[in-house]
Write a protein that holds these residues in place. Structure first.
Motif, short mmCIF file in Angstrom:
data_model
loop_
_atom_site.label_atom_id
_atom_site.label_comp_id
_atom_site.label_asym_id
_atom_site.label_seq_id
_atom_site.Cartn_x
_atom_site.Cartn_y
_atom_site.Cartn_z
N ARG A 24 0.83 -1.20 0.00
CA ARG A 24 0.00 0.00 0.00
C ARG A 24 0.87 1.26 0.00
O ARG A 24 0.57 2.24 -0.70
N ARG A 27 2.20 1.88 -3.46
CA ARG A 27 1.19 2.36 -4.41
C ARG A 27 0.82 3.82 -4.16
O ARG A 27 0.56 4.56 -5.11
N LYS A 28 0.78 4.22 -2.91
CA LYS A 28 0.25 5.54 -2.58
C LYS A 28 1.30 6.63 -2.38
O LYS A 28 0.98 7.81 -2.43
N LYS A 334 -3.30 -2.63 5.29
CA LYS A 334 -3.69 -1.53 4.40
C LYS A 334 -4.05 -0.29 5.20
O LYS A 334 -3.69 0.84 4.83
N ASP A 338 -2.31 3.57 5.29
CA ASP A 338 -3.04 4.82 5.09
C ASP A 338 -2.80 5.79 6.24
O ASP A 338 -2.67 7.01 6.02
N ILE A 341 0.72 7.29 6.03
CA ILE A 341 0.72 8.34 5.00
C ILE A 341 0.01 9.59 5.52
O ILE A 341 0.48 10.72 5.30
#
Length: 456
Positions: A24, A27-28, A334, A338, A341
């Protein structure tokens, strides 16, 4: 931003939680936004729920070891080793590499997902004479060991030795123990047909657990169905019973019975990784106490999840904690990514909420019990749900293809009974697969960090 000033995100552990978090983050986050490092002794993610099928030979070991380096976009730096201590004040993780070198790894954000180890008790002879079912090496080793017992019993002229080699004891009535006993019993039942000198009635499997019920999470009806399936196969189930002592050729139960056996498989639960104790932080039954956002209160940039974290289960409420299951670990990975981030970007973190989707238990062949979304299933429908769930949870198409091919081949051609050579002349037991003595105390962590200085 240049390399020196980019935030450093360190993820410890490559289980379900750790790998989902890393994927994750990749990807982010843009490459210029942060550096991501993963600490793991092996560059693969192990799909633990299918270990019993590796032990029984239905699946090959490679099928459930999903490579971390297959993706061409993979940019995470991997440190081959295990974290043995964390200094929260200095923001340094102490790592022992696979070559036994001790290194200090600084971080700005750390995600602790070291998983769990086999829970043991102070039972005489347990760690010296029992096998675990927690690693790929253990599953492959147990398969070789079980087949070797058939070979040695077939060659033996001593009826006492033969009887002891053909009795097998599994401790633990949870999912791991029940599936292990079920899958390995099918293996020996099929294999004995290739040993005309052996009396099939001599092969006996014992499944014992200190709890009063088998897999209580399934409920009374499905739990009873599972017990009936196992008993129909000839597996003797003893509940309210554990091991009093273990020897090389006999196991004594707490009810006084002595069972001659050369095979004791211990699956009586797990506990959080000893790494958590090195932090000197508050714990609940060994699991790190975290907020609903899975961060450590009072310590900036520290997150924990999976088996080693006491994550509040907001879906259940009443102070419940998320159980240490793959289902929660996948989603927590996941969610933590998040939140890392969000913290990195100065945004608001969100609490973790997930309602359990159900349980699946694969007993081998056409036998299974499942409870998806509260619906109780048995037999082929339950088997379809169980295998469908596991198949869909595998992370790569290559892994899915290998597992499906193995299932189809086993269904058409049946089992094979080849020993692959994992079992060396020197027996390997529980203590040889999990290095619980490798971790440092909080004082040793501090001394290690202060003694070598903080590397940049």
């Amino acid at each position: 931003m240049n390399t020196v000033t980019r935030p450093r995100i360190l993820v410890v552990g490559a289980g379900f939680a750790g790998v989902e978090c890393v994927r994750r983050l990749e990807r982010k986050l843009s490459p210029d936004e942060a550096d991501v490092t993963l600490v793991t002794p092996f560059a693969y993610q192990l799909y633990l729920p299918l270990l019993p099928q590796v032990a029984s030979g239905v699946l090959t070991p490679q099928s459930i070891a999903v490579s971390l380096r297959r993706s061409k976009k993979y940019r995470t730096r991997i440190i081959p080793g295990g974290a043995i201590g964390v200094d929260l004040k200095s923001k340094v993780c102490v790592i022992r590499t696979i070559t036994d070198e001790i290194v200090n790894e600084p971080y700005d954000y750390i995600v602790l997902a070291p998983g769990s180890i086999t829970r043991t008790f102070d039972i005489p002879g347990l760690t010296d004479h029992a096998f675990g079912m927690k690693t790929l090496a253990e599953a492959a080793y147990i398969r070789d060991h079980v087949i070797s017992q058939l070979d040695l019993a077939d060659a033996s002229q001593d009826p006492v030795e033969r009887a002891s080699r053909l009795q097998f004891v599994v401790v633990g009535g949870g999912y791991a123990g029940t599936e292990t006993a079920a899958c390995l019993q099918r293996l020996t039942h099929a294999a004995v047909k290739r040993y005309p000198r052996l009396d099939p009635s001599l092969i006996k499997w014992h499944l014992i657990d200190i709890a009063p019920k088998l897999m209580p999470e399934l409920g009374d009806k499905l739990g009873s169905s599972a017990r009936e399936i196992l008993r129909r196969r000839g597996i003797e189930i003893s509940l309210g019973t554990s091991i009093a002592k273990a020897g090389p050729e006999e196991v004594t139960f707490t009810d006084g019975r002595g069972v001659p056996t050369r095979t004791l498989i211990w699956t009586a639960g797990v506990v959080a990784s000893p790494l958590i104790a090195t932090l000197g932080a508050e714990t609940v039954k060994g699991r790190l106490t975290v907020a609903p956002e899975m961060n450590l209160p009072g310590d900036d940039g520290v997150f924990a999840l999976g088996d080693s974290a006491a994550v509040p289960d907001l879906a259940k409420g009443d102070g419940a904690m998320c159980p240490p299951t793959a289902q929660h670990a996948l989603r927590q990975g996941k969610h933590v990514a998040d939140n890392v981030i969000a913290s990195l970007r100065g945004q608001v973190m969100k609490p973790y909420v997930h309602k359990d989707l159900g349980l699946v238990v694969d007993l081998g062949g056409t036998d299974a019990v499942s409870k998806p979304l509260g619906i109780e299933l048995r037999g082929l429908p339950a088997q379809a749900v169980a295998r469908g769930y596991h198949w869909s949870a595998l992370r790569t198409n290559v892994a899915k293809t290998r597992v499906m091919t193995n299932w189809l081949l086993n269904a058409v051609a049946g089992d094979d009974f080849v020993r692959t050579g994992f079992q060396a002349r020197k027996a390997a037991r529980l203590k040889d697969f999990e290095y619980t003595d490798a971790y440092l105390t909080p004082e040793q962590v501090r001394a290690q960090v202060e003694g070598s200085g903080r590397p940049e």
